[in-house]
Design a protein around this motif. Structure first.
Motif, mmCIF file in Angstrom:
data_model
loop_
_atom_site.group_PDB
_atom_site.id
_atom_site.type_symbol
_atom_site.label_atom_id
_atom_site.label_comp_id
_atom_site.label_asym_id
_atom_site.label_seq_id
_atom_site.Cartn_x
_atom_site.Cartn_y
_atom_site.Cartn_z
ATOM 1 N N VAL A 404 33.167 76.036 28.242
ATOM 2 C CA VAL A 404 34.324 76.232 29.068
ATOM 3 C C VAL A 404 35.354 77.057 28.306
ATOM 4 C CG1 VAL A 404 35.731 74.103 28.231
ATOM 5 C CG2 VAL A 404 35.929 75.189 30.707
ATOM 6 N N ASN A 405 35.545 77.255 26.956
ATOM 7 C CA ASN A 405 36.517 77.983 26.333
ATOM 8 C C ASN A 405 35.573 79.260 25.677
ATOM 9 O OD1 ASN A 405 38.971 78.379 25.538
ATOM 10 N ND2 ASN A 405 38.821 77.555 23.559
ATOM 11 N N ARG A 406 34.704 79.541 26.219
ATOM 12 C CA ARG A 406 33.805 80.698 25.605
ATOM 13 C C ARG A 406 33.252 81.629 26.641
ATOM 14 N NH1 ARG A 406 29.339 78.189 21.655
ATOM 15 N NH2 ARG A 406 29.165 80.422 21.251
ATOM 16 N N GLY A 407 34.319 82.236 27.195
ATOM 17 C CA GLY A 407 33.880 83.018 28.497
ATOM 18 C C GLY A 407 32.973 84.012 28.345
ATOM 19 N N VAL A 408 32.934 84.796 27.303
ATOM 20 C CA VAL A 408 31.888 85.829 27.206
ATOM 21 C C VAL A 408 30.456 85.376 27.094
ATOM 22 C CG1 VAL A 408 32.141 86.026 24.854
ATOM 23 C CG2 VAL A 408 31.200 88.007 26.101
ATOM 24 N N GLU A 413 24.979 83.596 29.370
ATOM 25 C CA GLU A 413 23.925 82.562 29.764
ATOM 26 C C GLU A 413 23.897 82.599 31.375
ATOM 27 O OE1 GLU A 413 22.244 81.186 27.322
ATOM 28 O OE2 GLU A 413 23.418 82.471 26.037
ATOM 29 N N TRP A 414 25.061 82.787 31.855
ATOM 30 C CA TRP A 414 24.933 82.898 33.388
ATOM 31 C C TRP A 414 23.943 83.968 33.987
ATOM 32 C CZ3 TRP A 414 26.579 86.835 36.579
ATOM 33 C CH2 TRP A 414 26.437 86.657 37.910
ATOM 34 N N ARG A 415 24.032 85.211 33.254
ATOM 35 C CA ARG A 415 23.174 86.356 33.665
ATOM 36 C C ARG A 415 21.730 85.989 33.113
ATOM 37 N NH1 ARG A 415 25.481 91.101 30.552
ATOM 38 N NH2 ARG A 415 26.339 89.730 29.380
ATOM 39 N N ARG A 416 21.517 85.237 32.153
ATOM 40 C CA ARG A 416 20.188 84.960 31.593
ATOM 41 C C ARG A 416 19.432 83.843 32.534
ATOM 42 N NH1 ARG A 416 17.849 82.942 27.505
ATOM 43 N NH2 ARG A 416 19.505 81.469 26.832
ATOM 44 N N LEU A 417 20.141 82.796 32.704
ATOM 45 C CA LEU A 417 19.795 81.520 33.297
ATOM 46 C C LEU A 417 19.970 81.483 34.760
ATOM 47 C CD1 LEU A 417 20.624 79.097 30.477
ATOM 48 C CD2 LEU A 417 18.435 80.118 30.780
ATOM 49 N N ASP A 418 20.884 82.230 35.232
ATOM 50 C CA ASP A 418 20.939 82.204 36.688
ATOM 51 C C ASP A 418 21.735 80.995 37.340
ATOM 52 O OD1 ASP A 418 19.831 85.001 36.881
ATOM 53 O OD2 ASP A 418 17.946 84.260 36.494
ATOM 54 N N TYR A 419 22.066 80.279 36.360
ATOM 55 C CA TYR A 419 23.079 79.156 36.740
ATOM 56 C C TYR A 419 24.207 78.832 35.944
ATOM 57 C CZ TYR A 419 19.024 77.221 39.431
ATOM 58 O OH TYR A 419 18.011 77.178 40.338
ATOM 59 N N PRO A 420 25.286 78.206 36.610
ATOM 60 C CA PRO A 420 25.488 77.799 37.928
ATOM 61 C C PRO A 420 25.196 78.996 39.042
ATOM 62 C CG PRO A 420 27.577 77.772 37.061
ATOM 63 C CD PRO A 420 26.725 78.169 36.026
#
Length: 471
Positions: A404-408, A413-420
């Motif tokens: 939550v405090n590590r936006g980049v 990880e969102w781009r890699r894992l596609d979640y959430p």
């Protein structure tokens, strides 16, 4: 930590001289800063870039829907051109981080006599540079690398991102092997580990694991080899070994979020509805650590891209906004998430995916002031308890919550894992960004190489999918 202000002291001394010939000197670029001061400054600048909430430099907390804006909505709607975020992020890494680290490398022989310590210092610089390059390449794609940081190369070519990444992994392997635990490093000028060489070895191996997993969808075979090598060599195994930058409680060495949220006296940010609703749905006690209730005493977040009245929504919590809240390069929770993913993909790194997943969530709870017992209760809940068949979803969502405090890092990880599964913001100027456009200076100054680099990745647009992002 005190040495990180050495450069400022040097500038002050230069400005007080009575010798008028010194007026011809560029005091903003001192030529005699010691290697250890430049190393500290490079560390500080890297972690500040990863931590800052300054909208001129970093809009990633809005992209991954942790925060929402109240006064202007540019970054929440992915308009990174208005305040030249693309340029400031680029300049921050190339000039403030990599430039200082390379300058430190050049000065090692002048300030360190022991050959073994010199070798350790060079390896430590390599590890820090690899960490920085990781963010540059996964943000932009093809970038100047082999010809970068060389004053004789005014117009550096753009190297292939995958080729750069493989070289970064090799550099980590070499650095880990080169580190000698019987020799010194930069002493207390190393603000991550105080030159504990065993921990630097683990940092190198953990970063190698991180880069390996970033490659996993693009080249599973290489990712497997690198991940297994990293785990075998030894990665971060406890919270005490996390790579944290200890900010101080007062300027200029305080956490930059405090500057933006507290010192500024402005009310520009509130919690985003996406993260708040996710935490509430799972009755996740980290909600009370991340945010505060609104004036009505309830937790509620603003809708992505919609200007949100400050009083109506939850605010940034006191832990995140504390002046001395540590900045994170990589920590134990992230390491366990990486190991969980590696096992889920069939890589031989030891343990089970569920055990590593549970350790990751537990580590996150403890880092935020909760207990192992709190984590155990949470991990037993439906929707949180690990499901092997949906490992990407479970690891992806819990990693997003933990970051939550590590936006980049959350954006990667969102781009890699596609979640959430996120929906684009209200009145967004584009789809959710998959990369950041190149600095406008590159378009104006290094035009020929910029055009080739842009062409080779498929266009200089935020929707262009980078080489590691296959799905």
């Amino acid at each position: 930590m005190k040495k990180c202000i050495y450069i400022l002291a040097l500038l002050a001394a230069a400005s007080c001289t009575r010798d008028l010939t010194d007026l011809n000197k560029d005091v903003k670029n001192p030529t005699d800063a010691p290697s250890y001061a430049l190393f500290t400054y490079g560390q500080k600048e890297l972690v500040e870039l990863l931590t800052t909430s300054d909208v001129n430099t970093s809009g990633y907390r809005f992209v991954v829907q942790y925060w929402q804006q109240t006064t202007y909505a540019d970054e929440s709607r992915y308009n990174f051109d208005e305040r030249e975020l693309n340029k400031h992020w680029w300049d921050g890494f190339y000039t403030d981080v990599l430039g200082n680290l390379e300058a430190a490398r050049d000065l090692i022989p002048k300030y360190t006599a022991d050959p073994a310590a010199q070798k350790n210092q060079a390896a430590m610089i390599d590890i820090m540079e690899v960490a920085a390059w990781h963010y540059v390449v996964t943000t932009y794609g093809n970038v100047p690398y082999s010809e970068a940081l060389n004053i004789e190369s005014a117009f550096p070519k753009y190297d292939d991102a995958n080729t750069i990444y493989l070289d970064l992994i090799k550099r980590l392997t070499d650095a880990s092997a080169a580190l000698n635990t019987a020799a010194g490093g930069f002493g207390d000028a190393d603000v991550l580990y105080g030159s504990n060489i065993n921990r630097w070895k683990k940092l190198a191996n953990t970063l190698k694991l991180k880069l390996a997993m970033t490659l996993a969808d693009a080249d599973a075979a290489k990712a497997k080899t690198f991940a297994e090598e990293a785990a075998q060599a030894g990665v971060i195994g406890s919270a005490a070994e996390s790579a944290l930058y200890r900010f101080l409680s007062s300027p200029p060495n305080n956490n930059p979020v405090w500057t933006d949220v507290v010192q500024s006296g402005r009310n520009d940010f509130v919690a985003c509805r996406t993260i708040v609703d996710s935490l509430k749905a799972k009755t996740d006690p980290r909600l009370q650590k991340y945010f505060t209730p609104n004036v009505a005493g309830v937790y509620v977040g603003g809708a992505p891209g919609v200007l949100s009245d400050y009083e109506d929504f939850s605010h940034i919590g006191p832990i995140i906004a504390a002046a001395d809240n540590p900045g994170v390069l990589i920590d134990y929770a992230e390491t366990e998430f990486l190991l969980a993913e590696a096992v889920a993909r069939g890589f031989a790194v030891g343990g089970t995916a569920e055990a590593h997943y549970n350790k990751a969530v537990e580590a996150s709870f403890i880092a935020w002031g909760l207990t192992a017992g709190d984590a155990a209760v949470h991990l037993a809940k439906p929707g949180v308890k690990y499901v092997a068949a949906e490992w990407k979803k479970y690891i992806g969502v819990q990693k997003w919550i933990a970051f939550v405090n590590r936006g980049v890092d959350a954006w990667l990880e969102w781009r890699r894992l596609d979640y959430p599964q996120l929906e684009a913001a209200h009145e967004a100027v584009s789809d959710i960004p998959l990369r950041v456009k190149y600095s406008v200076d590159e378009q104006n100054i290094n035009r020929k190489n910029y055009e080739k680099g842009s062409h080779d990745i498929g266009g200089d647009e935020v929707e262009t999918r980078l080489w590691f992002d296959k799905f």
